[in-house]
Design a protein around this motif. Structure first.
Motif, short mmCIF file in Angstrom:
data_model
loop_
_atom_site.label_atom_id
_atom_site.label_comp_id
_atom_site.label_asym_id
_atom_site.label_seq_id
_atom_site.Cartn_x
_atom_site.Cartn_y
_atom_site.Cartn_z
N SER A 283 -7.24 -5.79 5.69
CA SER A 283 -7.57 -7.21 5.68
C SER A 283 -8.38 -7.58 4.43
CB SER A 283 -8.35 -7.58 6.95
OG SER A 283 -9.57 -6.85 7.03
N THR A 284 -9.26 -6.69 4.00
CA THR A 284 -10.05 -6.95 2.80
C THR A 284 -9.16 -7.04 1.57
OG1 THR A 284 -12.02 -5.86 3.69
CG2 THR A 284 -11.86 -6.06 1.30
N HIS A 285 -8.21 -6.11 1.45
CA HIS A 285 -7.30 -6.12 0.30
C HIS A 285 -6.44 -7.38 0.31
CE1 HIS A 285 -5.18 -3.98 -2.98
NE2 HIS A 285 -4.15 -4.71 -2.57
N ALA A 286 -5.94 -7.76 1.50
CA ALA A 286 -5.10 -8.95 1.60
C ALA A 286 -5.87 -10.20 1.21
CB ALA A 286 -4.58 -9.08 3.04
N GLN A 287 -7.12 -10.29 1.63
CA GLN A 287 -7.94 -11.46 1.29
C GLN A 287 -8.33 -11.45 -0.18
OE1 GLN A 287 -11.75 -11.57 3.27
NE2 GLN A 287 -11.90 -13.80 3.07
N ARG A 288 -8.63 -10.29 -0.70
CA ARG A 288 -9.10 -10.18 -2.08
C ARG A 288 -8.02 -10.54 -3.09
NH1 ARG A 288 -11.22 -4.49 -4.75
NH2 ARG A 288 -12.21 -5.37 -6.62
N PHE A 289 -6.77 -10.09 -2.83
CA PHE A 289 -5.71 -10.28 -3.80
C PHE A 289 -4.63 -11.27 -3.35
CE2 PHE A 289 -7.39 -6.01 -4.77
CZ PHE A 289 -7.77 -6.24 -6.09
N ASP A 290 -4.73 -11.76 -2.10
CA ASP A 290 -3.76 -12.73 -1.58
C ASP A 290 -2.33 -12.24 -1.84
OD1 ASP A 290 -2.90 -15.02 -0.33
OD2 ASP A 290 -2.93 -16.23 -2.15
N ALA A 293 2.48 -8.31 2.16
CA ALA A 293 2.22 -7.08 2.90
C ALA A 293 2.78 -5.86 2.18
CB ALA A 293 2.82 -7.18 4.30
N GLU A 294 3.95 -6.02 1.55
CA GLU A 294 4.56 -4.89 0.87
C GLU A 294 3.82 -4.50 -0.41
OE1 GLU A 294 7.44 -8.44 0.14
OE2 GLU A 294 6.14 -7.68 1.75
N MET A 295 2.86 -5.34 -0.84
CA MET A 295 2.05 -5.02 -2.01
C MET A 295 0.65 -4.58 -1.61
SD MET A 295 4.15 -5.44 -4.41
CE MET A 295 3.13 -5.38 -5.88
N ASN A 296 0.42 -4.41 -0.32
CA ASN A 296 -0.89 -3.98 0.18
C ASN A 296 -0.84 -2.47 0.44
OD1 ASN A 296 -3.20 -3.39 1.79
ND2 ASN A 296 -3.26 -5.51 2.51
N PRO A 297 -1.54 -1.66 -0.34
CA PRO A 297 -1.44 -0.20 -0.21
C PRO A 297 -1.94 0.34 1.12
CG PRO A 297 -3.23 -0.79 -1.67
CD PRO A 297 -2.47 -2.05 -1.41
N PHE A 298 -2.66 -0.48 1.89
CA PHE A 298 -3.18 -0.01 3.17
C PHE A 298 -2.23 -0.28 4.34
CE2 PHE A 298 -7.00 -0.66 0.55
CZ PHE A 298 -7.51 0.62 0.61
N ILE A 299 -1.07 -0.89 4.02
CA ILE A 299 -0.08 -1.15 5.07
C ILE A 299 1.34 -0.82 4.62
CG2 ILE A 299 0.31 -3.58 4.46
CD1 ILE A 299 0.50 -4.20 7.44
N ALA A 300 1.61 -0.91 3.32
CA ALA A 300 2.97 -0.66 2.81
C ALA A 300 3.39 0.78 3.07
CB ALA A 300 3.02 -0.96 1.32
N SER A 305 4.56 3.30 -4.71
CA SER A 305 5.41 2.55 -5.65
C SER A 305 4.76 1.24 -6.09
CB SER A 305 6.77 2.25 -5.01
OG SER A 305 6.62 1.34 -3.92
N ILE A 306 3.64 0.86 -5.45
CA ILE A 306 2.94 -0.36 -5.83
C ILE A 306 2.23 -0.11 -7.16
CG2 ILE A 306 1.11 -1.99 -5.22
CD1 ILE A 306 1.62 -1.30 -2.29
N PRO A 307 2.48 -0.94 -8.17
CA PRO A 307 1.82 -0.74 -9.47
C PRO A 307 0.31 -0.75 -9.31
CG PRO A 307 3.55 -2.38 -9.64
CD PRO A 307 3.37 -2.11 -8.19
N THR A 308 -0.37 0.08 -10.06
CA THR A 308 -1.83 0.11 -10.00
C THR A 308 -2.46 -0.95 -10.87
OG1 THR A 308 -1.84 1.81 -11.72
CG2 THR A 308 -1.94 2.55 -9.43
N ASP A 309 -1.63 -1.81 -11.50
CA ASP A 309 -2.15 -2.93 -12.27
C ASP A 309 -1.66 -4.24 -11.66
OD1 ASP A 309 0.49 -2.56 -12.90
OD2 ASP A 309 0.27 -2.95 -15.04
N VAL A 310 -1.68 -4.31 -10.32
CA VAL A 310 -1.23 -5.50 -9.62
C VAL A 310 -2.14 -6.68 -9.92
CG1 VAL A 310 -0.90 -6.53 -7.33
CG2 VAL A 310 -0.14 -4.21 -7.77
N SER A 311 -1.53 -7.82 -10.24
CA SER A 311 -2.32 -9.02 -10.52
C SER A 311 -2.60 -9.75 -9.22
CB SER A 311 -1.56 -9.93 -11.48
OG SER A 311 -0.33 -10.32 -10.90
N LEU A 312 -3.37 -10.82 -9.29
CA LEU A 312 -3.85 -11.50 -8.08
C LEU A 312 -2.75 -12.12 -7.25
CD1 LEU A 312 -7.13 -13.20 -9.33
CD2 LEU A 312 -6.83 -11.00 -8.19
N ASP A 313 -1.60 -12.41 -7.84
CA ASP A 313 -0.54 -13.02 -7.05
C ASP A 313 0.46 -11.99 -6.54
OD1 ASP A 313 0.75 -12.34 -9.33
OD2 ASP A 313 1.48 -14.35 -9.83
N GLY A 314 0.09 -10.70 -6.63
CA GLY A 314 0.93 -9.67 -6.07
C GLY A 314 2.03 -9.19 -7.00
#
Length: 318
Positions: A283-290, A293-300, A305-314
């Protein structure tokens, strides 16, 4: 105008946690060792009246690796606490740089940290005469220049001038200090461009976290923060899978890992939960970066495969 807002007990507790708990790590220890060694030699030479070149320290690492916090922690441990204008003595002075830095602006920023505003007609040399006098009068031993990579944006002539100025800081003259330069790895281009400059500074490179080595360490860091807040670790945050997700979410940077843990703890405190679970991280990651779900490393499912340089819009950062 009065701000109709007061910090909550949770806000106070989290800020106290950031202030009071420092997680020791190999990078911070190497930084502390270099600073202590340089400072000991500097003080011994002063005590004996011996003129010699001091040794500066350069700390290079990606954003989020904990460079600045480790430097300030090392200085505090050595008795050089953060000071402000009006304090005396001022054992160390901390100067954050801007992206439009030139030699004159560099020296002006230092002078402003001492509480003196240069006049428009003052040259870089004029400003330094005042700064050197403050260094002597207020017994400054260490000058920290943060975000030093910004000197790369200057023109060729200014880069050379700033390189010469950074070299001269360690030389036995009025205003001699131990300079600590903190920045991103790109600054190595400037450092390596001048052998005289390079040999006057010791370099510490921050290291990346490795999921093959640091998974258990990540959980130990989280456990240390939980003890500080009186929370328990839930089963979902004791697994290797969670640790690898946490490392990926922090883009393998130690300072960012610590910040993610603290933000998840805050979410648990706000919810009045006594046990910290992976849901607090999700929930913290989802709120922080908006992010989706598939870009949230705690649920995906395929979080690696999620880039480690993800910007705020995912989306992938530019």
């Amino acid at each position: 105008m009065t701000l109709c807002l007061q910090p909550s007990d949770v806000d106070r507790s989290i800020q106290a946690l950031r202030r009071d708990i420092f997680i020791e790590n190999a990078d911070a220890q190497r930084i502390a060792c270099q600073i202590e060694g340089s400072l000991r030699e500097f003080l011994a030479a002063k005590e004996l009246g011996h003129s010699f070149d001091a040794r500066g320290v350069v700390v290079l690492g990606r954003s989020g690796t904990g460079k600045t916090k480790s430097v300030l922690r090392a200085l505090e441990t050595l008795g050089l606490h953060r000071t402000a204008v009006g304090h005396s003595p001022r054992g160390h002075v901390f100067v954050p740089l801007r992206d439009d830095v030139t030699l004159r602006k560099l020296r002006m920023l230092i002078s402003l940290e001492y509480g003196w505003t240069p006049k428009a007609r003052d040259s870089a040399e004029d400003i330094w005469q005042y700064v050197a006098a403050y260094i002597e009068r207020l017994q400054t031993q260490v000058l920290v220049l943060d975000e030093i990579q910004h000197v790369r944006a200057a023109g060729a002539k200014d880069r050379q001038s700033m390189r010469d100025a950074l070299k001269s800081l360690v030389q036995p003259q009025k205003g001699q200090v131990i300079p600590i330069l903190i920045g991103t790895p790109e600054f190595a281009e400037i450092l390596n461009s001048d052998q005289q400059f390079k040999r006057r500074y010791s370099v510490v490179h921050m290291t990346d976290l490795d999921p093959g080595i640091d998974a258990s360490r990540a959980i130990k860091v989280l456990a240390r923060y939980c003890r500080g807040m009186g929370l328990e670790l839930g089963k979902s945050v004791k697994t290797r899978d969670f640790a690898e997700r946490l490392l990926h979410a922090s883009y393998y940077a130690f300072g960012e890992l610590c910040e993610i843990c603290i933000l998840a703890l805050k979410a648990a405190l706000v919810a009045r939960d006594k046990v910290l679970e992976i849901e607090h991280f999700r929930s913290t990651h989802a709120q922080r970066f908006d992010c989706l779900a598939e870009m949230n490393p705690f649920i995906a499912e395929d979080f690696v495969s999620i880039p480690t340089d993800v910007s705020l819009d995912g989306r992938r950062g530019l």
